[in-house]
Design a protein around this motif. Structure first.
Motif: not given
Length: 235
Positions: A86-102
């Protein structure tokens, strides 16, 4: 004699064809798995190389560099069993925390764990076994680089580590929500009571045993939580 040679050649060709047809799916499947996990094929385009790589028990996970369409980059997850991707755009990033939402599903990855949330409820959680930066160096996790990890544990709010060299000498806690790290020196090195570690930093006292983490300030308990998981890593 000529007929016998023709028959022999036909039988040989038939056997060779059977072998090739048997091996071809195995070879192409193996080749497909190799190319699927190669840097050039993981990300949406070849020039968007991974800047973070993670491995869990079930998945290979990548954070790919961004482009003009998605400047924060892309979250890519590949299953180890069947190669499902699965490939999703990263929607949020804080330091080393990455979030991708769909839609109603949110994937969150950091150097410690990957979670999948649905409508705010965690439906999948798995520990990260390896976290590598784009330059090939490991990302900082629990214990300092070069020291041993004697104990790994978790509560709902913290990742916990007992670290040291030849013996345990420090306590490390990392908050789950923002990965903030606290390090404190051990007071008893686990010797006063079996499987219990006491660390002090300023007015705060941390007590970790095989079941509970307790934090007190000036003698008053301000946090007490049962462990979700505990692993004795080194002895």
């Amino acid at each position: 004699m000529f007929k016998q040679n023709i028959k022999f050649l036909f039988q040989s060709h038939l056997i060779l064809t059977t072998i090739l047809l048997t091996l071809f799916p195995l070879v192409t499947r193996a080749w497909g798995q190799q190319t699927t996990n190669s840097p050039a094929s993981v990300c949406p385009t070849e020039n968007l190389l991974p800047k973070r790589r993670y491995e869990t028990e079930k998945y290979h996970i990548y954070i790919c560099r961004g482009d003009r369409i998605n400047t924060l980059g892309y979250f890519v997850r590949i299953a180890k069993t069947d190669g499902h991707k699965i490939t999703l755009p990263v929607t949020g990033n804080s330091g080393e925390i990455y979030r991708a939402e769909k839609a109603e599903i949110t994937h969150i990855i950091n150097p410690y764990e990957v979670t999948v949330n649905k409508r705010g409820r965690t439906i999948f959680r798995e520990r990260v076994e390896r976290a590598i930066a784009g330059d090939g160096n490991p990302l900082a996790t629990g214990c300092p680089q070069g020291s041993k990890t004697f104990i790994e544990a978790e509560t709902n709010d913290f990742f916990l580590y007992i670290c040291g060299d030849s013996s345990p000498n420090s306590y490390v806690a990392v908050t789950r929500n923002d990965n903030e790290k606290v390090t404190a020196w051990l007071q008893n090195h686990g010797n006063q009571q079996p499987n219990q570690y006491v660390a002090v930093k300023g007015d705060l006292r941390y007590v970790l045993n095989s079941e509970v983490l307790t934090i007190s300030s000036n003698g008053e308990v301000i946090y007490k939580e049962r462990l979700l998981r505990v692993i004795a890593v080194a002895k």
